[in-house]
Design a protein around this motif. Structure first.
Motif, PDB file in Angstrom:
ATOM      1  N   ASP A  27       0.812  -1.222   0.000  1.00  0.00           N
ATOM      2  CA  ASP A  27       0.000   0.000   0.000  1.00  0.00           C
ATOM      3  C   ASP A  27       0.844   1.271   0.000  1.00  0.00           C
ATOM      4  OD1 ASP A  27      -2.447   1.331  -0.062  1.00  0.00           O
ATOM      5  OD2 ASP A  27      -2.647   1.377   2.113  1.00  0.00           O
ATOM      6  N   LEU A  28       1.925   1.282  -0.786  1.00  0.00           N
ATOM      7  CA  LEU A  28       2.765   2.473  -0.845  1.00  0.00           C
ATOM      8  C   LEU A  28       2.055   3.592  -1.599  1.00  0.00           C
ATOM      9  CD1 LEU A  28       5.525   3.738  -0.207  1.00  0.00           C
ATOM     10  CD2 LEU A  28       6.278   2.955  -2.444  1.00  0.00           C
ATOM     11  N   LYS A  29       2.039   4.747  -1.004  1.00  0.00           N
ATOM     12  CA  LYS A  29       1.518   5.970  -1.614  1.00  0.00           C
ATOM     13  C   LYS A  29       2.097   7.133  -0.829  1.00  0.00           C
ATOM     14  CE  LYS A  29      -2.806   5.100   0.823  1.00  0.00           C
ATOM     15  NZ  LYS A  29      -4.214   4.802   0.635  1.00  0.00           N
ATOM     16  N   PRO A  30       2.062   8.328  -1.381  1.00  0.00           N
ATOM     17  CA  PRO A  30       2.707   9.467  -0.705  1.00  0.00           C
ATOM     18  C   PRO A  30       2.238   9.680   0.737  1.00  0.00           C
ATOM     19  CG  PRO A  30       2.121  10.080  -2.935  1.00  0.00           C
ATOM     20  CD  PRO A  30       1.534   8.714  -2.699  1.00  0.00           C
ATOM     21  N   ARG A  64      -5.520   1.862  -6.852  1.00  0.00           N
ATOM     22  CA  ARG A  64      -5.345   1.790  -8.305  1.00  0.00           C
ATOM     23  C   ARG A  64      -4.203   2.675  -8.809  1.00  0.00           C
ATOM     24  NH1 ARG A  64      -8.733  -1.556 -10.398  1.00  0.00           N
ATOM     25  NH2 ARG A  64     -10.810  -1.840  -9.550  1.00  0.00           N
ATOM     26  N   SER A  65      -3.910   3.766  -8.154  1.00  0.00           N
ATOM     27  CA  SER A  65      -2.870   4.673  -8.643  1.00  0.00           C
ATOM     28  C   SER A  65      -1.458   4.133  -8.453  1.00  0.00           C
ATOM     29  CB  SER A  65      -2.979   6.026  -7.928  1.00  0.00           C
ATOM     30  OG  SER A  65      -4.203   6.626  -8.225  1.00  0.00           O
ATOM     31  N   ILE A  71      -2.078  -7.117  -9.399  1.00  0.00           N
ATOM     32  CA  ILE A  71      -2.602  -7.246  -8.039  1.00  0.00           C
ATOM     33  C   ILE A  71      -4.072  -6.840  -8.011  1.00  0.00           C
ATOM     34  CG2 ILE A  71      -2.513  -6.268  -5.711  1.00  0.00           C
ATOM     35  CD1 ILE A  71       0.498  -6.283  -5.922  1.00  0.00           C
ATOM     36  N   MET A  72      -4.403  -5.765  -8.695  1.00  0.00           N
ATOM     37  CA  MET A  72      -5.787  -5.302  -8.690  1.00  0.00           C
ATOM     38  C   MET A  72      -6.712  -6.295  -9.399  1.00  0.00           C
ATOM     39  SD  MET A  72      -5.294  -2.755  -6.838  1.00  0.00           S
ATOM     40  CE  MET A  72      -6.948  -2.133  -6.727  1.00  0.00           C
ATOM     41  N   GLY A  87       8.350   2.629  -7.993  1.00  0.00           N
ATOM     42  CA  GLY A  87       8.523   3.345  -9.252  1.00  0.00           C
ATOM     43  C   GLY A  87       7.448   4.395  -9.470  1.00  0.00           C
ATOM     44  N   ARG A  88       6.205   4.040  -9.172  1.00  0.00           N
ATOM     45  CA  ARG A  88       5.109   5.006  -9.314  1.00  0.00           C
ATOM     46  C   ARG A  88       5.309   6.191  -8.360  1.00  0.00           C
ATOM     47  NH1 ARG A  88       2.086   5.789 -13.131  1.00  0.00           N
ATOM     48  NH2 ARG A  88       0.374   6.374 -11.794  1.00  0.00           N
TER      49      ARG A  88
END
Length: 117
Positions: A27-30, A64-65, A71-72, A87-88
């Motif tokens: 669940d990596l996100k900013p 999704r982002s 995975i989704m 990378g995203r």
């Protein structure tokens, strides 16, 4: 940005090499990255998984982002999903820093320490 990605890569390398089962963050996100005095801290391990040898997850986590399409769609989870998310995140951070992805980030992402199965 490269320093932050390098630090996160080290965190993922540590998690992915845990024994007897690797930990996949998923669940990596900013919002889950805090920087304090140049040191990166990864928070919110609520969606992290111990992955059995089959790689099959029983619930889909992430967003999704930042999550890889496989995975989704299938729910199969392994270390490569965290690498994709890294990378995203690198793209988001670099675009926030100037709109273009510097060659250093592309080179970094191609040489990441995080192992792929």
């Amino acid at each position: 940005v490269c320093s932050y990605l390098t630090q996160l890569s080290s965190v993922f390398a540590y998690l992915h090499e845990m024994k007897p089962l690797p930990v996949i963050y998923t669940d990596l996100k900013p919002e889950h990255v805090i920087v304090n005095d140049g040191i990166v801290h990864l928070i919110d391990f609520d969606c992290a998984l111990y992955v059995p040898a089959s790689g099959r997850a029983y619930q889909k986590y992430g967003n999704r982002s930042f999550s890889p399409p496989e995975i989704m769609m299938s729910g199969t989870v392994n270390e490569s999903g965290d690498v994709y998310s890294l990378g995203r995140l690198g793209l988001v951070l670099s675009s926030a820093a100037g709109g273009k992805v510097p060659w250093e980030i592309c080179r970094f992402l191609s040489q990441t320490r995080v192992k792929l199965n």
